[in-house]
Design a protein around this motif. Structure first.
Motif, PDB file in Angstrom:
ATOM      1  N   GLU A   1     -90.978  48.944  65.603  1.00 23.96           N
ATOM      2  CA  GLU A   1     -92.167  48.195  65.231  1.00 23.96           C
ATOM      3  C   GLU A   1     -91.856  47.308  64.041  1.00 23.96           C
ATOM      4  OE1 GLU A   1     -95.270  50.823  64.104  1.00 23.96           O
ATOM      5  OE2 GLU A   1     -94.201  51.647  62.371  1.00 23.96           O
ATOM      6  N   VAL A   2     -92.624  46.261  63.864  1.00 25.81           N
ATOM      7  CA  VAL A   2     -92.448  45.361  62.727  1.00 25.81           C
ATOM      8  C   VAL A   2     -93.810  45.087  62.096  1.00 25.81           C
ATOM      9  CG1 VAL A   2     -90.341  44.217  63.518  1.00 25.81           C
ATOM     10  CG2 VAL A   2     -92.543  43.392  64.314  1.00 25.81           C
ATOM     11  N   LYS A   3     -93.800  44.835  60.786  1.00 25.58           N
ATOM     12  CA  LYS A   3     -95.018  44.552  60.042  1.00 25.58           C
ATOM     13  C   LYS A   3     -94.901  43.185  59.387  1.00 25.58           C
ATOM     14  CE  LYS A   3     -95.674  49.452  58.889  1.00 25.58           C
ATOM     15  NZ  LYS A   3     -95.755  50.423  57.764  1.00 25.58           N
ATOM     16  N   LYS A   4     -96.003  42.451  59.405  1.00 24.87           N
ATOM     17  CA  LYS A   4     -96.009  41.108  58.817  1.00 24.87           C
ATOM     18  C   LYS A   4     -95.634  41.152  57.347  1.00 24.87           C
ATOM     19  CE  LYS A   4     -99.821  38.725  57.894  1.00 24.87           C
ATOM     20  NZ  LYS A   4    -101.047  37.913  58.080  1.00 24.87           N
ATOM     21  N   GLU A   5     -96.115  42.173  56.637  1.00 23.81           N
ATOM     22  CA  GLU A   5     -95.860  42.241  55.195  1.00 23.81           C
ATOM     23  C   GLU A   5     -94.395  42.519  54.853  1.00 23.81           C
ATOM     24  OE1 GLU A   5     -98.036  46.112  56.454  1.00 23.81           O
ATOM     25  OE2 GLU A   5     -98.129  43.947  56.893  1.00 23.81           O
ATOM     26  N   ASP A   6     -93.586  42.934  55.849  1.00 28.19           N
ATOM     27  CA  ASP A   6     -92.164  43.171  55.595  1.00 28.19           C
ATOM     28  C   ASP A   6     -91.360  41.863  55.555  1.00 28.19           C
ATOM     29  OD1 ASP A   6     -92.500  45.887  55.423  1.00 28.19           O
ATOM     30  OD2 ASP A   6     -91.955  46.282  57.518  1.00 28.19           O
ATOM     31  N   PHE A   7     -91.949  40.774  56.047  1.00 31.53           N
ATOM     32  CA  PHE A   7     -91.241  39.499  56.126  1.00 31.53           C
ATOM     33  C   PHE A   7     -91.834  38.510  55.131  1.00 31.53           C
ATOM     34  CE2 PHE A   7     -90.569  41.563  60.152  1.00 31.53           C
ATOM     35  CZ  PHE A   7     -89.266  41.231  60.508  1.00 31.53           C
ATOM     36  N   ALA A   8     -90.982  37.614  54.649  1.00 31.75           N
ATOM     37  CA  ALA A   8     -91.441  36.549  53.756  1.00 31.75           C
ATOM     38  C   ALA A   8     -90.536  35.344  53.903  1.00 31.75           C
ATOM     39  CB  ALA A   8     -91.464  37.024  52.303  1.00 31.75           C
ATOM     40  N   ILE A   9     -91.121  34.154  53.773  1.00 34.96           N
ATOM     41  CA  ILE A   9     -90.381  32.881  53.765  1.00 34.96           C
ATOM     42  C   ILE A   9     -90.944  32.078  52.608  1.00 34.96           C
ATOM     43  CG2 ILE A   9     -89.694  30.832  55.070  1.00 34.96           C
ATOM     44  CD1 ILE A   9     -90.503  32.331  57.624  1.00 34.96           C
TER      45      ILE A   9
ATOM     46  N   GLU B   1     -96.499  30.337  54.713  1.00 34.62           N
ATOM     47  CA  GLU B   1     -97.397  31.451  54.998  1.00 34.62           C
ATOM     48  C   GLU B   1     -97.161  31.929  56.426  1.00 34.62           C
ATOM     49  OE1 GLU B   1    -102.153  32.622  54.909  1.00 34.62           O
ATOM     50  OE2 GLU B   1    -101.508  30.576  54.461  1.00 34.62           O
ATOM     51  N   ILE B   2     -96.873  33.237  56.551  1.00 44.02           N
ATOM     52  CA  ILE B   2     -96.602  33.826  57.862  1.00 44.02           C
ATOM     53  C   ILE B   2     -97.920  34.210  58.521  1.00 44.02           C
ATOM     54  CG2 ILE B   2     -95.552  35.788  59.046  1.00 44.02           C
ATOM     55  CD1 ILE B   2     -93.307  35.710  57.025  1.00 44.02           C
ATOM     56  N   ASP B   3     -98.057  33.859  59.790  1.00 44.36           N
ATOM     57  CA  ASP B   3     -99.268  34.173  60.538  1.00 44.36           C
ATOM     58  C   ASP B   3     -99.156  35.524  61.244  1.00 44.36           C
ATOM     59  OD1 ASP B   3    -101.773  33.845  61.688  1.00 44.36           O
ATOM     60  OD2 ASP B   3    -100.992  32.792  63.432  1.00 44.36           O
ATOM     61  N   SER B   4     -98.025  35.734  61.936  1.00 43.38           N
ATOM     62  CA  SER B   4     -97.859  36.991  62.667  1.00 43.38           C
ATOM     63  C   SER B   4     -96.384  37.235  62.944  1.00 43.38           C
ATOM     64  CB  SER B   4     -98.621  36.948  64.000  1.00 43.38           C
ATOM     65  OG  SER B   4     -98.066  35.949  64.855  1.00 43.38           O
TER      66      SER B   4
ATOM     67  N   VAL C   1     -85.209  33.726  55.534  1.00 46.68           N
ATOM     68  CA  VAL C   1     -86.146  34.785  55.888  1.00 46.68           C
ATOM     69  C   VAL C   1     -85.748  36.036  55.115  1.00 46.68           C
ATOM     70  CG1 VAL C   1     -87.026  36.225  57.750  1.00 46.68           C
ATOM     71  CG2 VAL C   1     -86.488  33.829  58.176  1.00 46.68           C
ATOM     72  N   SER C   2     -86.689  36.627  54.385  1.00 43.52           N
ATOM     73  CA  SER C   2     -86.403  37.885  53.692  1.00 43.52           C
ATOM     74  C   SER C   2     -87.101  39.017  54.426  1.00 43.52           C
ATOM     75  CB  SER C   2     -86.863  37.827  52.236  1.00 43.52           C
ATOM     76  OG  SER C   2     -88.261  37.710  52.153  1.00 43.52           O
ATOM     77  N   TYR C   3     -86.433  40.145  54.443  1.00 40.84           N
ATOM     78  CA  TYR C   3     -86.966  41.334  55.106  1.00 40.84           C
ATOM     79  C   TYR C   3     -86.974  42.469  54.102  1.00 40.84           C
ATOM     80  CZ  TYR C   3     -87.466  45.181  58.472  1.00 40.84           C
ATOM     81  OH  TYR C   3     -87.903  46.297  59.153  1.00 40.84           O
TER      82      TYR C   3
ATOM     83  N   ALA D   1     -79.639  35.015  57.282  1.00 41.84           N
ATOM     84  CA  ALA D   1     -81.089  34.875  57.450  1.00 41.84           C
ATOM     85  C   ALA D   1     -81.560  33.460  57.151  1.00 41.84           C
ATOM     86  CB  ALA D   1     -81.816  35.871  56.551  1.00 41.84           C
ATOM     87  N   LYS D   2     -80.632  32.531  57.043  1.00 40.26           N
ATOM     88  CA  LYS D   2     -80.958  31.143  56.727  1.00 40.26           C
ATOM     89  C   LYS D   2     -81.098  30.325  58.005  1.00 40.26           C
ATOM     90  CE  LYS D   2     -79.022  27.110  54.338  1.00 40.26           C
ATOM     91  NZ  LYS D   2     -77.869  26.590  53.578  1.00 40.26           N
ATOM     92  N   VAL D   3     -82.057  29.411  58.007  1.00 37.69           N
ATOM     93  CA  VAL D   3     -82.242  28.518  59.144  1.00 37.69           C
ATOM     94  C   VAL D   3     -82.461  27.103  58.617  1.00 37.69           C
ATOM     95  CG1 VAL D   3     -84.738  28.934  59.286  1.00 37.69           C
ATOM     96  CG2 VAL D   3     -83.504  28.107  61.297  1.00 37.69           C
ATOM     97  N   ASP D   4     -81.791  26.155  59.241  1.00 43.76           N
ATOM     98  CA  ASP D   4     -81.949  24.744  58.880  1.00 43.76           C
ATOM     99  C   ASP D   4     -82.875  24.080  59.887  1.00 43.76           C
ATOM    100  OD1 ASP D   4     -80.119  24.890  56.729  1.00 43.76           O
ATOM    101  OD2 ASP D   4     -78.439  24.700  58.121  1.00 43.76           O
ATOM    102  N   VAL D   5     -83.877  23.378  59.378  1.00 46.60           N
ATOM    103  CA  VAL D   5     -84.811  22.676  60.246  1.00 46.60           C
ATOM    104  C   VAL D   5     -84.304  21.249  60.432  1.00 46.60           C
ATOM    105  CG1 VAL D   5     -87.194  21.964  60.605  1.00 46.60           C
ATOM    106  CG2 VAL D   5     -86.696  24.086  59.376  1.00 46.60           C
ATOM    107  N   PRO D   6     -83.943  20.873  61.639  1.00 40.89           N
ATOM    108  CA  PRO D   6     -83.395  19.527  61.832  1.00 40.89           C
ATOM    109  C   PRO D   6     -84.465  18.459  61.655  1.00 40.89           C
ATOM    110  CG  PRO D   6     -83.765  20.592  63.943  1.00 40.89           C
ATOM    111  CD  PRO D   6     -84.032  21.630  62.901  1.00 40.89           C
ATOM    112  N   VAL D   7     -84.007  17.286  61.340  1.00 36.18           N
ATOM    113  CA  VAL D   7     -84.923  16.144  61.221  1.00 36.18           C
ATOM    114  C   VAL D   7     -85.233  15.624  62.619  1.00 36.18           C
ATOM    115  CG1 VAL D   7     -85.166  13.787  60.403  1.00 36.18           C
ATOM    116  CG2 VAL D   7     -84.166  15.521  58.917  1.00 36.18           C
ATOM    117  N   VAL D   8     -86.489  15.532  62.943  1.00 40.26           N
ATOM    118  CA  VAL D   8     -86.916  15.027  64.246  1.00 40.26           C
ATOM    119  C   VAL D   8     -87.539  13.633  64.118  1.00 40.26           C
ATOM    120  CG1 VAL D   8     -88.418  15.441  66.220  1.00 40.26           C
ATOM    121  CG2 VAL D   8     -87.274  17.355  65.119  1.00 40.26           C
ATOM    122  N   THR D   9     -88.364  13.467  63.096  1.00 41.01           N
ATOM    123  CA  THR D   9     -89.052  12.190  62.887  1.00 41.01           C
ATOM    124  C   THR D   9     -88.231  11.325  61.949  1.00 41.01           C
ATOM    125  OG1 THR D   9     -91.160  13.334  63.132  1.00 41.01           O
ATOM    126  CG2 THR D   9     -91.210  11.113  62.192  1.00 41.01           C
TER     127      THR D   9
END
Length: 1018
Positions: free
Chosen positions: A236-244, A248-251, A283-285, A293-301
Motif C-alpha cells: 500500500e502507499v500513502k499520499k503523505e509519504d511522497f513529496a515533490i 502539490e500532490i493530488d493522489s 520525488v522524495s519518499y 528519484a529525479k525526473v526532467d520535464v522536457p520542453v514541449v512549448t
C-alpha cells in the motif's frame, strides 16, 4: 564502511528477492548428510548448501552441532558477498594471524573486512580459529544484512543483561526481525553450524521496509502524472509519504506489481500542480530522495527566451528548446525595424541586407551574422539606439511552432575585441595563419598584422570571427612563431585590448588526412560527402579524383563535384548529370563511390583511398504546382524589381525549365494561360505578343518558385484569376527530369502582392473609448486581412479577453479602416479613464503582422444595472434594502412589497435614501397604516388600523382584502406607532423590484435599478 559495489548494495536492498530465490530451492541437501536428519535446522542447512554458501565434510557429515569458528564464518559470508557481486579488495586484510598462504581464508577475511561485516580485535588480530559467540554472530548478521530495529520495539529476551553492552542492540534487532525466536538468547555461548544456517536464512527472509533507496526510476507520463518504480513489493502507499518540492500532490496509487521474481512496484503520482517544462524534480519518499528519484520535464512549448545584439555584426536568439534547423536558419524570416523607418527584411542573396545564420549543436542558440554591421549606413543604428528585431513564425524540432513576434533590442557594444588564438597547420611548410578573435573585427580598414616581425596580408576566414593572414615567409611545421596585431578595431570602433597584442603559436605538424566522415544520397542523382577536416577544394573537385562505378564495374559518366557554401571546405556534393547511364532500365542502382589519394586536405596530406557504397533510387514523381500568387507592379521580389508585376508559381519540389536548365531566360508563353474572374482570357494582355516570356527566373533560395514577369500590368478590373499550366512546362531536378503535371489553380488573388512586406499600421493615438462603451481605432493598410480584425480574440481589456457578446465592425475608406469594438451592455462595472486595451494579431493578406499596440488611457462608463441584493426588517418595523452598488432616487413605485401574503399598495409606502453607515446607497422603506373610524368620525372603540393592499379602495379598509392589524379606540392612524407598522405585525415579508417599466432608482452613472429582482426577508 568501505565502498560497496552496486551489485552488493542491490543485494542488501533486495533481501526479499534473495529470500524468494532461496526458498524456491527444495531443501533436499539434508538427505545427503548422515547426521542432519531430524535436526530443527535441516531445511535451513539444505537452503545454504544448495546455494553453495556452506559445505559439509569429506566423511558425508555436516556436524550441525559443531561450533563455528570466526574463520569459517568469514569464509561463508564471503561466499554470500561474492555471489552478490562484491569483489575482494586489491590489498589484503593485513591481519598478522591470517597468513597469505591460506588463500581462501585470506581472501574471505579481506572481503568481510572491506564490507564492514567482521573486523579484528584491539590487538589487530582477526583470530580465525576462535569460536564465534552468539552475541558476536548477532552483530555480524545485522551488519551483513543491514537489519534495523523499530523504535517502538519491546524486547522479551530474559537474559539480555548477560550480553555485552555493545551487543544488546544487535540482539534486539535480530529479535525484532524474527531472526532469533527464543526468549533466552544465551549470548555468551558459541554458535553451532546448524544455528548459523538458521540465523542466515531467517535474515535473508526479512522483508525490508521500502525506502527512497528502492526507487529505480521516475517516468514522466504527462504534466500532472508521474510513475515511480520501486525495487520490491509495496502492498500500500500513502499520499503523505511522497513529496515533490513546489508541487502539490493530488493522489498516489499502485499501478501494477510485477511478477514475483522481479518484485517491482509502480506507483502513480497525480499532482494538482502542473510540472513546468524544462525543470527537474525530485520525488522524495518518507522524507528521503536519491538521484534515481529525479525526473526532467522536457520542453514541449517552444518560445524565444532572449534576443540580443552580441556585437555590431551578430544577433543572438536563444530558444527554450531545440529548434528545426531549416526553419530558424532561413534568414528571410527576420527583419530589422528602426524608429520611423519601415521594417527591412534580412536576405541571403548578396544584397546590402544579406545575412547568414547558424544554429548551435544543441539547437537552442541561433547566431545571425549580418553582411553589413548595425552601425553601417545599411542600418544606421548607433551606440545606445533601440530597434525592433522581428521574427517570423518558426518551427521547433518537436514540430510545434512559435508565433511571429517583435522584440525590442538596445544596441550597445563597448567591449574591446580580444585575440583568442593563432593556428597554422602544415605537412612541411605553410604561408597562412588563422587568427580567431572574440568577435568580428574590421580588418579591412584597421589593424596592422605581423608574423615574426614581417607584415602579413589579412583576408576573411571561414568564420566571421576569423582572419586569415598570408605571409611571404615559409612557416615550418613544428617551429614556433609570433603573431602581432596593432591598432585593430571591432566593427563598433572599439580598439583591441591589449594594444598591441602578440601571441606565440607553433605550426602543427599535419602529415595525415583525417578522411571521410559521411557519404549520403540526396535525391536521385546526388551524393553529399562530409570530410572530417577542411580540404584542398581543388583536389576534391578535380575530374577523376572521385569516381562512381556501378556493381558491374561500369563507370558513371557526367559526374561533377562542388563545395557546399559556408562549409569551410568540409562538405561537397557529387552530382550525376543528365544523359548518363546511372539507371539504364532499372529503378535503383547500387554504386561504389571511389575516393582516390589524389584528394588532399588543406595541409596537402593525401587521404587514404576509400570506397563507399550508396544506392540511388530513380525519382519518377512529377512536380506539382502548390500555389500561385501575385507580385504587384512595382514590388521587389528576391532582389528583383518588377515594374509591371509578375506571377509567382510555387512547386512542391525544386524545378528547372527545359529550355534553359534553370538559368535566367525565356519561357514559352503557350505553356501558361490566365483567365480573369469574368472568364476572359487575359494571357496576351499580361504577356508580350511573342512566343516567349522574357526575364523568367527561379527563386534564388530554393529553386522551387518560378517568377514569370508581366509585360503589362494587370487591369484594375482583375480581382481574381484562374491560372493554367500545361504539362512539362518545367521539370524537376531529378536525373529523369520529370515534367510537371498539368495544373489549374483557381481564385488567384490579384489584389494582394506576395512581395508585400509592409505591416498594417495601427494608430495608437487613435485608440479611444466611445459612446455606448465602444472602443475605436484606425488601421492603415491597402490589403488588410479583415478576418484578423474581426477576430475578437485579438483584443484584451485590462489584460483579460473581451466579455462574451463583444463584436467588431469596420468602416473602410480606401486603405484607412476605422475599427469599432463593441462591448456588450452590462459588461463595464466601473467608470474609469484608464482602462488598458491591447491589440495584436492584425495582419494583411500577405501575412504581415502589425506591431502590438497597448494603451492605458481608454475611457469606459459603468453600464451595469444595480441589483436589489438583500433586505432586513428592523425592530421599529422599517425595512432596510441593500443593492449591489450605491443607489439613489428609489420611489415606492419601484418596489413591490408582499406582506403576510398580500401586496401592499404603493401609496402606503415611503422610501428614503440611506446615505450614511454600512447601508450607504441603500433604501429605508416604511409601510404606513390606514385608519377607519367606521364612518362616525369619533373614537368609539371600533376603529380599525390596517395596511392598505393594492387593488382595494385607497384609504379605506376593505374587509377581506386589506390586512387588519388592530381594532380599538384610535383617534387617527398616528395613534398606532406614529402611523407605521410594527415589526410584530410582520408574519412574512418579500420585497421585489417592479417586473416591468423603467425604475427611478439609479446608480451614480445613471444606470436604472434592475427589474424583477426579489429578496425574501421573513
Amino acid at each position: 564502511m568501505a565502498y560497496q559495489p552496486k551489485s552488493y548494495r542491490k543485494f542488501l536492498a533486495g533481501t526479499v528477492s534473495a529470500a524468494v530465490v532461496a526458498s524456491a530451492i527444495a531443501p533436499v541437501a539434508s538427505a545427503s548428510f548422515t547426521d542432519v536428519a531430524g535436526s530443527v535446522h535441516a531445511d535451513d542447512i539444505a537452503t545454504l548448501v544448495a546455494k553453495g554458501y556452506i559445505k559439509g565434510y569429506a566423511d558425508g557429515t555436516f556436524k550441525p552441532n559443531k561450533t563455528l569458528t570466526r574463520g569459517e564464518a568469514a569464509i561463508i559470508f564471503s561466499r554470500i558477498l561474492k555471489d552478490a557481486g562484491f569483489k575482494a579488495p586489491e590489498q589484503g586484510a593485513s591481519f598478522p594471524d591470517v597468513p597469505a598462504s591460506k588463500a581462501e581464508l585470506a581472501e574471505a577475511v579481506a572481503i568481510v573486512k572491506a564490507a564492514g561485516v567482521m573486523g579484528g580485535d584491539e590487538k589487530g588480530n582477526f583470530n580465525p580459529n576462535a569460536n564465534i559467540t552468539r552475541e558476536q554472530m548477532a552483530k555480524v548478521v545485522v551488519e551483513a544484512f543491514k537489519l534495523t530495529k523499530p523504535a517502538n520495539h519491546t524486547t522479551k529476551i530474559t537474559d539480555l543483561d548477560k550480553a555485552g553492552s555493545w551487543a544488546r542492540e544487535y540482539i534486539q534487532t535480530l529479535e525484532a526481525n524474527g531472526v532469533t525466536k527464543n526468549t533466552e538468547f544465551m549470548p555468551k555461548q558459541n554458535v553451532t553450524r546448524g544455528q548459523f544456517a538458521s540465523f542466515v536464512v531467517r535474515a535473508m527472509d526479512v522483508k525490508k521496509e521500502a525506502s527512497a533507496a528502492d526507487i529505480t526510476a521516475v517516468k514522466l507520463v504527462d504534466e500532472k502524472t508521474l510513475e515511480v518504480t520501486f525495487n520490491g513489493e509495496l502492498k500500500e502507499v500513502k499520499k503523505e509519504d511522497f513529496a515533490i518540492q513546489g508541487v502539490e500532490i493530488d493522489s498516489v496509487s499502485i499501478k501494477a506489481t510485477a511478477a514475483a521474481e522481479a518484485k517491482t512496484t509502480v506507483v502513480v503520482i497525480k499532482t494538482k500542480t502542473a510540472l513546468q517544462e524544462g525543470k527537474s524534480y525530485n520525488v522524495s519518499y518518507k522524507g528521503q530522495t536519491t538521484d534515481k528519484a529525479k525526473v526532467d520535464v522536457p520542453v514541449v512549448t517552444p518560445k524565444v527566451e532572449s534576443v540580443s545584439a552580441i556585437n555590431a555584426k551578430q544577433i543572438e536568439v536563444k530558444f527554450n528548446t531545440k529548434m528545426d534547423k531549416d526553419s530558424v536558419t532561413d534568414v528571410t524570416k527576420y527583419a530589422i525595424k528602426r524608429a520611423g523607418v519601415a521594417s527591412v527584411a534580412l536576405t541571403n542573396n548578396s544584397s546590402a541586407t544579406d545575412a547568414t545564420a547558424s544554429l548551435s549543436e544543441d539547437g537552442k542558440t541561433l547566431t545571425i551574422t549580418l553582411n553589413n554591421a548595425l552601425t553601417s549606413p545599411t542600418w544606421s543604428i548607433a551606440e545606445g539606439d533601440s530597434f525592433n528585431f522581428e521574427i517570423g513564425k518558426l518551427k521547433a524540432a518537436n514540430g510545434k511552432e512559435i508565433e511571429a513576434q517583435s522584440v525590442s533590442i538596445k544596441y550597445s557594444d563597448k567591449v574591446a575585441p580580444n585575440l583568442v588564438s593563432a593556428t597554422a597547420k602544415a605537412a612541411t611548410t605553410t604561408r597562412t595563419v588563422t587568427l580567431k578573435f572574440s568577435e568580428p573585427v574590421d580588418f579591412a580598414t584597421t589593424g596592422v598584422f605581423k608574423v615574426n616581425g614581417q607584415v602579413a596580408t589579412p583576408s576573411a576566414g571561414s568564420d566571421v570571427r576569423e582572419v586569415v593572414l598570408t605571409t611571404s615567409q615559409s612557416l615550418t611545421a613544428g617551429q614556433k612563431y609570433t603573431v602581432e596585431v596593432t591598432n585593430l578595431k571591432d566593427l563598433a570602433g572599439n580598439l583591441i585590448t591589449p594594444n598591441p597584442v602578440s601571441l606565440d603559436f607553433t605550426v602543427t605538424q599535419d602529415n595525415t588526412a583525417d578522411g571521410i566522415d559521411s557519404v549520403t544520397v540526396q535525391g536521385d542523382n546526388q551524393v553529399k560527402v562530409v570530410f572530417k577536416e577542411p580540404m584542398d577544394s581543388s583536389t576534391v573537385t578535380a575530374a577523376g579524383n572521385i569516381k562512381l562505378v556501378d556493381a558491374n564495374g561500369n563507370a558513371i559518366t557526367n559526374v561533377s563535384v562542388a563545395p557546399v557554401a559556408n562549409s569551410n571546405n568540409k562538405e561537397y556534393t557529387i552530382t550525376v548529370g543528365q544523359g548518363t547511364n546511372l539507371y539504364a532500365n532499372a529503378d535503383t542502382n547500387t554504386v561504389n563511390v571511389i575516393f582516390t589519394n589524389a584528394i588532399k586536405d588543406a595541409s596537402g596530406n593525401a587521404i587514404t583511398p576509400e570506397t563507399r557504397t550508396v544506392t540511388f533510387t530513380k525519382d519518377k514523381v512529377a512536380p506539382k504546382v502548390s500555389k500561385v500568387q501575385l507580385i504587384a507592379p512595382g514590388d521587389t521580389y528576391d532582389g528583383v524589381a518588377y515594374a509591371n508585376g509578375a506571377l509567382l508559381l510555387t512547386f512542391d519540389e525544386k524545378v528547372l525549365r527545359p529550355a534553359d536548365g534553370g538559368t535566367p531566360g525565356n519561357f514559352t508563353k503557350s505553356k501558361i494561360q490566365v483567365i480573369d474572374q469574368d472568364g476572359t482570357v487575359i494571357t496576351d494582355a499580361l504577356f508580350s505578343a511573342g512566343a516567349t516570356i522574357s526575364g523568367t527566373v527561379l527563386d534564388s533560395k530554393d529553386n522551387a518558385k518560378l517568377v514569370i514577369p508581366f509585360t503589362a500590368a494587370p487591369a484594375s478590373t482583375v480581382k481574381t484569376a484562374t491560372v493554367r499550366l500545361v504539362a512539362s512546362a518545367v521539370t524537376d531536378a531529378s536525373l529523369g527530369a520529370n515534367g510537371n503535371a498539368a495544373a489549374t489553380v483557381t481564385g488567384v488573388d490579384f489584389t494582394t502582392s506576395v512581395a508585400d512586406t509592409q505591416k498594417p499600421v495601427i494608430s495608437a493615438a487613435s485608440v479611444a473609448g466611445g459612446s455606448g462603451n465602444t472602443i475605436t481605432f484606425t488601421i492603415t493598410e491597402a490589403n488588410l486581412d479583415k478576418s484578423t480584425v474581426l477576430d475578437i480574440n485579438n483584443y484584451r481589456l485590462d489584460g483579460a479577453p473581451l466579455p462574451d457578446g463583444s463584436y467588431v465592425t469596420i468602416n473602410s475608406v480606401g486603405s484607412t479602416h476605422t475599427v469599432t469594438v463593441h462591448l456588450p451592455a452590462g459588461s463595464i462595472s466601473k467608470t474609469r479613464t484608464n482602462y488598458a486595451f491591447t491589440i495584436s494579431g492584425i495582419k494583411d493578406k500577405a501575412g504581415n503582422t502589425a506591431d502590438v499596440v497597448a494603451v492605458n488611457n481608454v475611457s469606459l462608463t459603468d453600464d451595469v444595472q444595480p441589483v436589489l441584493t438583500a433586505g432586513r426588517l428592523n425592530n421599529d418595523g422599517t425595512i432596510t434594502l441593500t443593492y449591489s452598488e450605491a443607489v439613489t432616487g428609489v420611489a415606492p413605485s419601484d418596489l413591490v412589497v408582499t406582506l403576510n401574503g398580500k401586496t401592499v399598495a404603493s401609496t402606503a409606502l415611503t422610501v428614503n435614501n440611506i446615505t450614511e453607515g454600512s447601508d450607504n446607497g441603500g433604501s429605508l422603506v416604511k409601510i404606513a397604516v390606514g385608519f377607519d373610524d367606521g364612518g362616525d368620525g369619533a373614537s368609539t372603540g371600533n376603529e380599525k388600523i390596517f395596511i392598505d393592499v393594492a387593488g382595494g379602495t385607497a384609504g379605506q379598509y376593505d374587509a377581506g382584502t386589506d390586512i387588519l392589524l388592530a381594532t380599538g379606540t384610535y383617534a387617527n392612524a398616528a395613534a398606532y406607532n406614529n402611523g407605521y407598522i410594527l415589526a410584530s405585525d410582520v408574519v412574512t415579508l418579500k420585497v421585489s423590484t417592479a417586473a416591468t417599466g423603467t425604475l427611478t432608482g439609479q446608480d451614480a452613472a445613471g444606470n436604472k435599478l434592475a427589474n424583477g429582482k426579489s429578496v425574501t426577508i421573513k
